[in-house]
Write an enzyme that holds these catalytic residues in place. Structure first.
Site, PDB file in Angstrom:
ATOM      1  N   HIS A  14       0.723  -1.152  -0.036  1.00  0.00           N
ATOM      2  CA  HIS A  14       0.067   0.023   0.057  1.00  0.00           C
ATOM      3  C   HIS A  14       1.012   1.135   0.082  1.00  0.00           C
ATOM      4  CE1 HIS A  14      -3.625   2.243   1.796  1.00  0.00           C
ATOM      5  NE2 HIS A  14      -3.023   2.715   1.242  1.00  0.00           N
ATOM      6  N   HIS A  16       1.423   5.041  -2.268  1.00  0.00           N
ATOM      7  CA  HIS A  16       0.802   5.937  -3.375  1.00  0.00           C
ATOM      8  C   HIS A  16       2.301   6.449  -3.917  1.00  0.00           C
ATOM      9  CE1 HIS A  16      -3.513   5.680  -2.247  1.00  0.00           C
ATOM     10  NE2 HIS A  16      -2.943   5.524  -0.993  1.00  0.00           N
ATOM     11  N   HIS A 194      -9.594   1.201  -1.092  1.00  0.00           N
ATOM     12  CA  HIS A 194      -9.630   1.761   0.031  1.00  0.00           C
ATOM     13  C   HIS A 194     -10.878   1.772   0.581  1.00  0.00           C
ATOM     14  CE1 HIS A 194      -5.803   3.463  -1.257  1.00  0.00           C
ATOM     15  NE2 HIS A 194      -5.492   4.452  -0.099  1.00  0.00           N
ATOM     16  N   GLU A 197     -11.473   3.598   6.231  1.00  0.00           N
ATOM     17  CA  GLU A 197     -10.374   4.329   6.644  1.00  0.00           C
ATOM     18  C   GLU A 197     -11.032   5.621   7.302  1.00  0.00           C
ATOM     19  OE1 GLU A 197      -8.078   6.478   3.768  1.00  0.00           O
ATOM     20  OE2 GLU A 197      -6.461   6.910   5.188  1.00  0.00           O
ATOM     21  N   ASP A 275       1.903   3.926   2.951  1.00  0.00           N
ATOM     22  CA  ASP A 275       0.898   4.651   2.293  1.00  0.00           C
ATOM     23  C   ASP A 275       1.438   5.982   1.605  1.00  0.00           C
ATOM     24  OD1 ASP A 275      -1.895   5.439   1.748  1.00  0.00           O
ATOM     25  OD2 ASP A 275      -2.348   6.025   3.792  1.00  0.00           O
ATOM     26  N   ASP A 276       1.694   7.228   2.213  1.00  0.00           N
ATOM     27  CA  ASP A 276       2.377   8.243   1.687  1.00  0.00           C
ATOM     28  C   ASP A 276       3.500   8.699   2.496  1.00  0.00           C
ATOM     29  OD1 ASP A 276       0.086   8.854  -0.380  1.00  0.00           O
ATOM     30  OD2 ASP A 276      -0.918   8.528   1.387  1.00  0.00           O
TER      31      ASP A 276
HETATM   32  N1  HPA Z   1      -6.573   7.497   1.395  1.00  0.00           N
HETATM   33  C1  HPA Z   1      -7.396   7.624   0.621  1.00  0.00           C
HETATM   34  N2  HPA Z   1      -6.603   8.398  -0.355  1.00  0.00           N
HETATM   35  C2  HPA Z   1      -5.268   8.436  -0.510  1.00  0.00           C
HETATM   36  C3  HPA Z   1      -4.443   7.981   0.541  1.00  0.00           C
HETATM   37  C4  HPA Z   1      -5.320   7.514   1.655  1.00  0.00           C
HETATM   38  O1  HPA Z   1      -4.541   7.178   2.807  1.00  0.00           O
HETATM   39  N3  HPA Z   1      -3.300   8.531   0.262  1.00  0.00           N
HETATM   40  C5  HPA Z   1      -3.359   8.878  -1.067  1.00  0.00           C
HETATM   41  N4  HPA Z   1      -4.472   9.039  -1.224  1.00  0.00           N
HETATM   42 ZN    ZN Z   2      -3.804   4.774   0.638  1.00  0.00          ZN
END
Ligand code: HPA
Ligand code: ZN
Length: 336
Positions: A14, A16, A194, A197, A275-276
């Site tokens: 996971h 991006h 996703h 969350e 994630d990021d």
């Molecule tokens: N959630 C939803 N969209 C996203 C995320 C995330 O954690 N990171 C980049 N786009």
């Molecule tokens: Zn994500």
């Protein structure tokens, strides 16, 4: 523990790619492409990395991505991430990218895919790191726009393994993308999304039953619904959990409150991911380290999480078995 985490070969599921854009490269690309930035320095930019929600983060994330224009920009971005993979013993990665973040600004679809893909090929040659690409639809946009993206991907199907769904979750339920996911599956893409969350457990149900997803990105809110937990376990579907993302976006108050261990104890299959990483304070190994400390995870827990990263990847079964065997060898050698 730090050595164990660093040494084990692992997969990241996971991530991006736009969220791996570190401030230094962001500034370099802005200069190269003559794109004016609101921020005068890396320090000033980093100060803006304080979020209260997914929406807060998204605003900054799209601004950051605005410096990416040409194929070489996407190559450099991806290469920088893969260098970090090499340093962390990430041997397999499944990279999400959001074409609409770029095509909306006039960037060519082929520049995005070719730039990212070429970097993954070079990393495989240089370090043996394997990668798959996941094309994610932005859920705050319409299904019609997602269809346009799907159409654009037709020429690049040999380079893209799966489709995903990201961006602002609340108010944009999976059912909004029912038809485009159906079409994507028909084309041979694996469906992922996703879910849970910020959205409730209902969103996860929809992602499973309507989009027929094979892996859940985040999935924290599955814990609201015992029947859903049972269903996820029965379907043998994994959650790609992102601890530092969850605290940054206030999905979880503190790492000590993170439900990861509870998820494991319930029998859910979970993996650890960044994630990021450029925005949430750390790469995948840092995510392992911090959650290990916060929840007092054992070596066996870490080993299980890393094993899951291969077993719930999109690799073929034979390849999964090989990767898990390699991992076992490294783990038992370290334990000597
Ligand atoms: N959630 C939803 N969209 C996203 C995320 C995330 O954690 N990171 C980049 N786009
Ligand atoms: Zn994500």
């Amino acid at each position: 523990m730090k050595t164990l985490i660093k040494t084990l070969p692992k997969a990241e599921l996971h991530l991006h790619i736009e969220g791996s854009l570190e401030p230094d490269l962001l500034f370099e690309l802005a200069r190269r492409n003559r794109i004016p930035l609101k921020y005068k320095s890396v320090e000033e930019l980093k100060k803006a990395y304080k979020f209260n929600s997914l929406q807060d983060f998204s605003d900054i994330y799209y601004q950051g991505a605005s410096v990416l224009l040409h194929e070489n920009d996407f190559y450099d971005l991806t290469w920088a991430y893969l260098e970090k993979c090499a340093a962390q013993n990430v041997t397999h990665t499944e990279i999400m990218f959001d074409p609409q973040t770029h095509t909306e600004r006039g960037v060519q679809f082929d520049a995005i895919v070719n730039g990212i893909y070429r970097a993954t090929q070079d990393a495989e040659e240089k370090w043996g790191i394997t990668s798959f690409l996941i094309m994610s639809f932005l859920r705050h946009l319409s299904e019609e726009e997602a269809f346009k993206t799907l159409e654009q991907s037709k020429m690049f199907q040999n380079k893209i393994k799966a489709v995903g769904l990201d961006s602002s979750e609340k108010g944009n339920p999976p059912s909004k993308f029912k038809n485009v996911f159906k079409a994507a599956v028909k084309m041979g893409y694996i469906p992922l999304a996703h879910a849970g969350e910020e959205g409730d457990a209902d969103y996860i149900w929809e992602a499973l039953d309507i989009l027929k997803i094979e892996r859940i990105d985040h999935g924290n809110n599955a814990l609201q619904d015992p029947k859903l937990i049972e269903e996820i376990i029965n379907r043998d579907i994994a959650l790609t959990v992102c601890p530092l993302s969850n605290t940054s976006l206030k999905v979880v108050k503190k790492l000590k409150d993170h439900p990861l261990k509870k998820m494991m104890d319930l029998g859910l299959k979970v993996t650890i991911n960044s994630d990021d990483p450029a925005y949430f304070g750390g790469q995948v190994n840092k995510n392992y380290e911090e959650i290990q400390k916060a929840l007092n995870l054992t070596k066996e827990d870490i080993y299980q999480l890393v094993k899951n990263s291969f077993n719930y990847s999109l690799l073929k079964d034979t390849e999964k078995a090989e990767r898990v065997a390699e991992l076992a060898e490294v783990y038992y050698e370290l334990e000597q």
